[in-house]
Design an enzyme around this catalytic site. Sequence first.
Site, PDB file in Angstrom:
ATOM      1  N   HIS A 115       0.847  -1.219   0.000  1.00 49.14           N
ATOM      2  CA  HIS A 115       0.000   0.000   0.000  1.00 49.14           C
ATOM      3  C   HIS A 115       0.874   1.258   0.000  1.00 49.14           C
ATOM      4  O   HIS A 115       0.420   2.310   0.464  1.00 49.14           O
ATOM      5  CB  HIS A 115      -0.950   0.033   1.199  1.00 49.14           C
ATOM      6  CG  HIS A 115      -1.688  -1.250   1.432  1.00 49.14           C
ATOM      7  ND1 HIS A 115      -2.977  -1.477   1.001  1.00 49.14           N
ATOM      8  CD2 HIS A 115      -1.292  -2.406   2.039  1.00 49.14           C
ATOM      9  CE1 HIS A 115      -3.357  -2.702   1.339  1.00 49.14           C
ATOM     10  NE2 HIS A 115      -2.354  -3.289   1.964  1.00 49.14           N
ATOM     11  N   LYS A 155      15.866  21.451 -11.393  1.00 47.97           N
ATOM     12  CA  LYS A 155      15.229  20.168 -11.704  1.00 47.97           C
ATOM     13  C   LYS A 155      16.140  19.171 -12.407  1.00 47.97           C
ATOM     14  O   LYS A 155      16.943  19.539 -13.254  1.00 47.97           O
ATOM     15  CB  LYS A 155      13.985  20.398 -12.588  1.00 47.97           C
ATOM     16  CG  LYS A 155      12.809  21.015 -11.867  1.00 47.97           C
ATOM     17  CD  LYS A 155      12.288  20.194 -10.706  1.00 47.97           C
ATOM     18  CE  LYS A 155      11.504  18.975 -11.152  1.00 47.97           C
ATOM     19  NZ  LYS A 155      10.282  19.320 -11.881  1.00 47.97           N
ATOM     20  N   TYR A 197      -7.763 -14.262 -46.491  1.00 50.04           N
ATOM     21  CA  TYR A 197      -7.035 -12.993 -46.503  1.00 50.04           C
ATOM     22  C   TYR A 197      -7.988 -11.864 -46.835  1.00 50.04           C
ATOM     23  O   TYR A 197      -8.834 -11.968 -47.739  1.00 50.04           O
ATOM     24  CB  TYR A 197      -5.889 -13.001 -47.541  1.00 50.04           C
ATOM     25  CG  TYR A 197      -5.161 -11.658 -47.563  1.00 50.04           C
ATOM     26  CD1 TYR A 197      -4.122 -11.390 -46.683  1.00 50.04           C
ATOM     27  CD2 TYR A 197      -5.578 -10.638 -48.423  1.00 50.04           C
ATOM     28  CE1 TYR A 197      -3.501 -10.142 -46.646  1.00 50.04           C
ATOM     29  CE2 TYR A 197      -4.962  -9.390 -48.401  1.00 50.04           C
ATOM     30  CZ  TYR A 197      -3.932  -9.150 -47.505  1.00 50.04           C
ATOM     31  OH  TYR A 197      -3.340  -7.919 -47.479  1.00 50.04           O
ATOM     32  N   GLN A 213      -3.430  -5.791 -43.704  1.00 48.14           N
ATOM     33  CA  GLN A 213      -2.299  -4.881 -43.924  1.00 48.14           C
ATOM     34  C   GLN A 213      -2.106  -3.937 -42.733  1.00 48.14           C
ATOM     35  O   GLN A 213      -1.012  -3.430 -42.511  1.00 48.14           O
ATOM     36  CB  GLN A 213      -2.560  -4.079 -45.203  1.00 48.14           C
ATOM     37  CG  GLN A 213      -1.464  -3.120 -45.573  1.00 48.14           C
ATOM     38  CD  GLN A 213      -1.648  -2.591 -46.990  1.00 48.14           C
ATOM     39  OE1 GLN A 213      -1.512  -3.332 -47.959  1.00 48.14           O
ATOM     40  NE2 GLN A 213      -1.980  -1.324 -47.109  1.00 48.14           N
TER      41      GLN A 213
HETATM   42  N1  ARG Z   1       0.434  -5.229 -48.558  1.00 50.57           N
HETATM   43  C1  ARG Z   1      -0.330  -6.402 -48.272  1.00 50.57           C
HETATM   44  C2  ARG Z   1      -0.397  -6.648 -46.762  1.00 50.57           C
HETATM   45  O1  ARG Z   1       0.347  -6.050 -46.086  1.00 50.57           O
HETATM   46  C3  ARG Z   1       0.287  -7.566 -48.930  1.00 50.57           C
HETATM   47  C4  ARG Z   1      -0.689  -8.612 -49.386  1.00 50.57           C
HETATM   48  C5  ARG Z   1      -1.615  -8.055 -50.387  1.00 50.57           C
HETATM   49  N2  ARG Z   1      -2.398  -9.085 -50.956  1.00 50.57           N
HETATM   50  C6  ARG Z   1      -3.395  -8.786 -51.734  1.00 50.57           C
HETATM   51  N3  ARG Z   1      -4.040  -9.762 -52.267  1.00 50.57           N
HETATM   52  N4  ARG Z   1      -3.786  -7.543 -51.955  1.00 50.57           N
HETATM   53  O2  ARG Z   1      -1.183  -7.420 -46.267  1.00 50.57           O
END
Ligand code: ARG
Length: 466
Positions: free
Chosen positions: A159, A292, A326, A331
């Site tokens: 504390h 300081k 993806y 990105q």
């Molecule tokens: N600049 C993209 C990233 O950082 C790379 C992959 C891009 N792939 C795509 N199909 N547009 O994720």
Amino acid sequence: MNKKSPVSRSGRFSGGPAADVAQFTESISFDWRLWQHDIQGSIAHATMLKKIGVLKQNELSAITKGLNQIGKEIAAGKFAWKSELEDVHMNIEAELTRRVPAGAKLHTARSRNDQVALDVRLWLRDEITALLGDIAGLQRALVSLGEKNADVIIPGYTHLQRAQPVYLAHHLLAYVEMFERDCERLWDCHSRVNVCPLGSGAIAGSTLPLDRELVAKLLGFVNANGEVQLTQNSMDAVSDRDFVVEFAAAAALLAVHSSRLAEDVILWAGAEFNFIKIADAYTTGSSLMPQKKNPDIAELARGKTGRVFGNLMSLLTLLKGLPMTYNRDLQEDKERLFDTADTVRATTRLMAAMLNNTKVNQTACAAAASDPALLATDLADYLVHKGMSFRPAHHVVGAVVALAEKTGKPLNQLTLAELQGIDKTFGHDALDVFNLKTAMAKRNLTGAPGTKEVAMQLARWREQLS
Ligand code: ARG
């Protein structure tokens, strides 16, 4: 090929993207940092393409030479990155192909989706290794400061109130333990970073007979038993950023530990504690107040936790609700990842440097540790030795503390008559409890701040960190 059109748009598109679209979607301004690992991955991929007959030996040689040359130019700051080429992968491949015709074969059975996953894993693997080295440096700085001040005793606090005496080294070694757990977590994370995704293609692998094992071996994706580590599902492999989150989470906890250490340093450096003095080179002054000397490194170590925590939250939010597989959203992982790695690495190194340039004010520590109230618990233990149950012993010592307060005397200045006035169990040896040296020698449980125990722990860490 349309000259204005990036490689990824050739054929299908009639021209390049609108200027503001290119600016919005580019990542070269930050992912250029992956260049070394991009080249490393491409050389391994090309080597494999040669083995399966897609490339001839002279083509592989030309590609490898071309990539290494580009790498040299990048390292020398002589490579012209083009934002219209979007990212590091396209920039390097386009320039290679401009110089080497066989460069047009490099992207065979590869997508930027598995390529970027590969590059980030390779980059992070190196970064974790370097961070583990930085943490060891900070641990060594803590151990050294403890060793240099092995006899120094300070009050331990709960504390933020004085609780019980501890060796300063014991307090410092508490952080060494925390940082060791950080290393374990990072190393565990490393085992999941260290898996090769190349060969997953855009989403569904390839119809070409790739040798994924060869690529993985060339890039060192092997576990401690030498077994090759390959991702086992192409869809997962191109969309997985769990390893980035894991790193960001481990880094966030590391940042917590640095911040707690920073807070102790800030308190100790203040006039009220006056336990330590940080060397001038590791402090800053005030633009107005000439007297300081501010512990800015520690304050920034504390303050930078904000961005490290924020990065973790950004990454979790980024992944939440992404459909398979993806998506360009991914990105957005890089700046958060880079910022986390840069921040915790710099913080760790600067905290170590600061501690290596910090002196302990042994007089101030000794004065604080001489407060006999720190040994009130030892006095209760004394009564327990005499056969009293702990609860009543706690109560009796509470009355002793109250009497000391009332008479304005330190606890160890009360007379035997005064003690016996509270409880007859007190004997002639009662006041011996307040000998700090013997008190410290008695605390020899494993993990306790006893004289021998702390010396042993210092020696253990010294050896482990050497
Ligand atoms: N600049 C993209 C990233 O950082 C790379 C992959 C891009 N792939 C795509 N199909 N547009 O994720």
